[in-house]
Design a protein around this motif. Structure first.
Motif, PDB file in Angstrom:
ATOM      1  N   TYR A  32       0.842  -1.196   0.000  1.00  0.00           N
ATOM      2  CA  TYR A  32       0.000   0.000   0.000  1.00  0.00           C
ATOM      3  C   TYR A  32       0.872   1.238   0.000  1.00  0.00           C
ATOM      4  O   TYR A  32       2.066   1.190   0.301  1.00  0.00           O
ATOM      5  N   GLN A  34       0.838   5.510   0.965  1.00  0.00           N
ATOM      6  CA  GLN A  34       0.191   6.506   1.811  1.00  0.00           C
ATOM      7  C   GLN A  34       0.645   7.903   1.417  1.00  0.00           C
ATOM      8  O   GLN A  34       1.758   8.082   0.917  1.00  0.00           O
ATOM      9  N   TYR A  36       1.019  11.827   3.152  1.00  0.00           N
ATOM     10  CA  TYR A  36       1.059  12.601   4.388  1.00  0.00           C
ATOM     11  C   TYR A  36       1.241  14.070   4.050  1.00  0.00           C
ATOM     12  O   TYR A  36       1.855  14.418   3.053  1.00  0.00           O
ATOM     13  N   PHE A  46      -1.015  11.928   8.602  1.00  0.00           N
ATOM     14  CA  PHE A  46      -1.590  10.984   7.649  1.00  0.00           C
ATOM     15  C   PHE A  46      -2.806  11.581   6.954  1.00  0.00           C
ATOM     16  O   PHE A  46      -3.667  12.201   7.591  1.00  0.00           O
ATOM     17  N   LEU A  49      -4.620   6.404   2.455  1.00  0.00           N
ATOM     18  CA  LEU A  49      -3.916   5.153   2.171  1.00  0.00           C
ATOM     19  C   LEU A  49      -4.638   4.462   1.028  1.00  0.00           C
ATOM     20  O   LEU A  49      -5.875   4.406   1.004  1.00  0.00           O
ATOM     21  N   GLY A  96       3.850  -7.505   4.766  1.00  0.00           N
ATOM     22  CA  GLY A  96       4.507  -8.136   5.898  1.00  0.00           C
ATOM     23  C   GLY A  96       5.622  -7.333   6.506  1.00  0.00           C
ATOM     24  O   GLY A  96       6.241  -7.755   7.470  1.00  0.00           O
ATOM     25  N   GLY A  97       5.877  -6.162   5.959  1.00  0.00           N
ATOM     26  CA  GLY A  97       6.995  -5.370   6.439  1.00  0.00           C
ATOM     27  C   GLY A  97       6.573  -4.294   7.418  1.00  0.00           C
ATOM     28  O   GLY A  97       5.450  -3.822   7.396  1.00  0.00           O
ATOM     29  N   PHE A  98       7.465  -3.940   8.277  1.00  0.00           N
ATOM     30  CA  PHE A  98       7.212  -2.851   9.195  1.00  0.00           C
ATOM     31  C   PHE A  98       7.836  -1.559   8.714  1.00  0.00           C
ATOM     32  O   PHE A  98       7.584  -0.509   9.266  1.00  0.00           O
TER      33      PHE A  98
ATOM     34  N   ASN B  31       3.650  -0.730  17.366  1.00  0.00           N
ATOM     35  CA  ASN B  31       4.822  -0.344  16.577  1.00  0.00           C
ATOM     36  C   ASN B  31       5.270   1.074  16.902  1.00  0.00           C
ATOM     37  O   ASN B  31       4.447   1.986  17.001  1.00  0.00           O
ATOM     38  N   PHE B  33       8.649   3.936  15.884  1.00  0.00           N
ATOM     39  CA  PHE B  33       9.693   4.180  14.894  1.00  0.00           C
ATOM     40  C   PHE B  33      10.468   5.451  15.234  1.00  0.00           C
ATOM     41  O   PHE B  33       9.911   6.399  15.786  1.00  0.00           O
ATOM     42  N   TYR B  50       8.528  -3.403  17.216  1.00  0.00           N
ATOM     43  CA  TYR B  50       7.159  -3.903  17.048  1.00  0.00           C
ATOM     44  C   TYR B  50       6.619  -4.527  18.330  1.00  0.00           C
ATOM     45  O   TYR B  50       5.523  -5.093  18.346  1.00  0.00           O
ATOM     46  N   ARG B  96      -0.526  -2.271  14.888  1.00  0.00           N
ATOM     47  CA  ARG B  96      -0.137  -3.378  14.030  1.00  0.00           C
ATOM     48  C   ARG B  96      -1.376  -4.070  13.508  1.00  0.00           C
ATOM     49  O   ARG B  96      -2.186  -4.555  14.271  1.00  0.00           O
ATOM     50  N   GLY B  99      -0.906  -9.234   9.686  1.00  0.00           N
ATOM     51  CA  GLY B  99      -0.169  -9.693   8.511  1.00  0.00           C
ATOM     52  C   GLY B  99       0.271  -8.606   7.554  1.00  0.00           C
ATOM     53  O   GLY B  99       0.803  -8.894   6.503  1.00  0.00           O
ATOM     54  N   ARG B 100       0.049  -7.372   7.887  1.00  0.00           N
ATOM     55  CA  ARG B 100       0.369  -6.347   6.903  1.00  0.00           C
ATOM     56  C   ARG B 100       1.311  -5.276   7.438  1.00  0.00           C
ATOM     57  O   ARG B 100       1.459  -4.213   6.837  1.00  0.00           O
ATOM     58  N   GLY B 101       1.929  -5.544   8.573  1.00  0.00           N
ATOM     59  CA  GLY B 101       2.855  -4.532   9.051  1.00  0.00           C
ATOM     60  C   GLY B 101       2.102  -3.336   9.576  1.00  0.00           C
ATOM     61  O   GLY B 101       1.101  -3.467  10.253  1.00  0.00           O
ATOM     62  N   ASN B 102       2.561  -2.161   9.253  1.00  0.00           N
ATOM     63  CA  ASN B 102       1.946  -0.982   9.850  1.00  0.00           C
ATOM     64  C   ASN B 102       1.253  -0.123   8.808  1.00  0.00           C
ATOM     65  O   ASN B 102       1.644  -0.050   7.663  1.00  0.00           O
ATOM     66  N   GLU B 103       0.191   0.522   9.230  1.00  0.00           N
ATOM     67  CA  GLU B 103      -0.503   1.488   8.407  1.00  0.00           C
ATOM     68  C   GLU B 103      -0.680   2.745   9.241  1.00  0.00           C
ATOM     69  O   GLU B 103      -0.742   2.692  10.451  1.00  0.00           O
ATOM     70  N   LYS B 104      -0.811   3.867   8.562  1.00  0.00           N
ATOM     71  CA  LYS B 104      -1.169   5.108   9.214  1.00  0.00           C
ATOM     72  C   LYS B 104      -0.261   5.416  10.397  1.00  0.00           C
ATOM     73  O   LYS B 104      -0.601   5.156  11.558  1.00  0.00           O
ATOM     74  N   LEU B 105       0.873   5.975  10.108  1.00  0.00           N
ATOM     75  CA  LEU B 105       1.797   6.380  11.154  1.00  0.00           C
ATOM     76  C   LEU B 105       1.334   7.681  11.798  1.00  0.00           C
ATOM     77  O   LEU B 105       0.893   8.605  11.120  1.00  0.00           O
TER      78      LEU B 105
END
Lengths: 112, 116
Positions: A32, A34, A36, A46, A49, A96-98, B31, B33, B50, B96, B99-105
């Motif tokens: 995905y 995003q 900002y 944000f 997305l 799957g990534g952070f 999460n 950062f 995380y 978190r 399965g998709r990590g992070n969204e919307k920081l």
């Protein structure tokens, strides 16, 4: 390594017009993408997305498109206002990534 | 609203000093950062975490370390500050998702660090 390209030149537009900002990326497509907004001296906020299986997403005056063939996202602000003046950042996250990778941003100036 | 608070808005330190940047979030996010932002380079990820006591290197971890003893707090440590670490430091947190990590920081307001 993955790269994100945003137009480094500032975009100047007249109030009421539509602002269009571009985000291009290399290599493989993210899960995905995003957008900002960042004001001077502040942290990014944000906005929207959009996922890899979506073509378009809207929120009020904002619209984002995502073309995985062109490896590009377009960010539109319709009926722009001076208060929309800010830097807009594009960010990519992979399945799957952070890690979320940010572009350097495009500065938008909306003149009254 | 989620609030991410960074302890200092501006910091001036001398070369060789040990520097602590603190970040606290109030929304129970898993999460967290640390990024640094430099003109023309965008945001670059230094470290992320995380979970409590977990940490992962980002893209530019050299010269930095982190600590996450409690879920709400994530600290960035400059072991021996150098002039090339002069930058805007931004802390962020996110929920978190499966399965998709992070969204919307969610970001703090940043700490402008100057190392002289």
């Amino acid at each position: 390594s993955q790269k994100i390209e945003q137009n480094s030149e500032a975009l100047n537009i007249q109030e009421g017009k539509t602002a269009t900002l571009t985000c291009n990326y290399t290599n493989y497509s993210p899960a995905y993408l995003q957008w900002y907004r960042q004001d001077p001296g502040r942290g990014p906020v944000f906005l929207l997305l959009i996922r890899e299986n979506e073509k378009e997403k809207r929120k009020e005056r904002l619209k984002v498109t995502f073309d995985t063939t062109l490896k590009q996202s377009l960010f539109h602000i319709t009926a722009s206002q001076p208060a929309d003046s800010a830097t807009y950042l594009c960010a990519l996250t992979y399945t799957g990534g952070f890690k979320t990778i940010f572009g350097a941003g495009t500065r938008l100036f909306v003149k009254a | 609203d989620v609030k991410v608070t960074q302890s200092s808005r501006y910091l001036v330190k001398r070369t060789g000093e040990k520097v602590f940047l603190e970040c606290v979030q109030d929304m129970d996010h898993e999460n967290m950062f640390w990024y640094r932002q430099d003109p023309g380079l965008g945001l670059r990820l230094i470290y992320f975490s995380y979970d409590v006591k977990m940490k992962e290197k980002g893209d530019i971890p050299e010269g930095y370390s982190v600590s996450r003893e409690k879920k709400e707090r994530f600290s960035l440590i400059l072991e021996s500050a150098s002039t090339n670490q002069t930058s805007m430091y931004l802390c962020a947190s996110s929920l978190r998702t499966m399965g998709r990590g992070n969204e919307k920081l969610f970001f703090g307001s940043g700490t402008q660090l100057s190392v002289l």
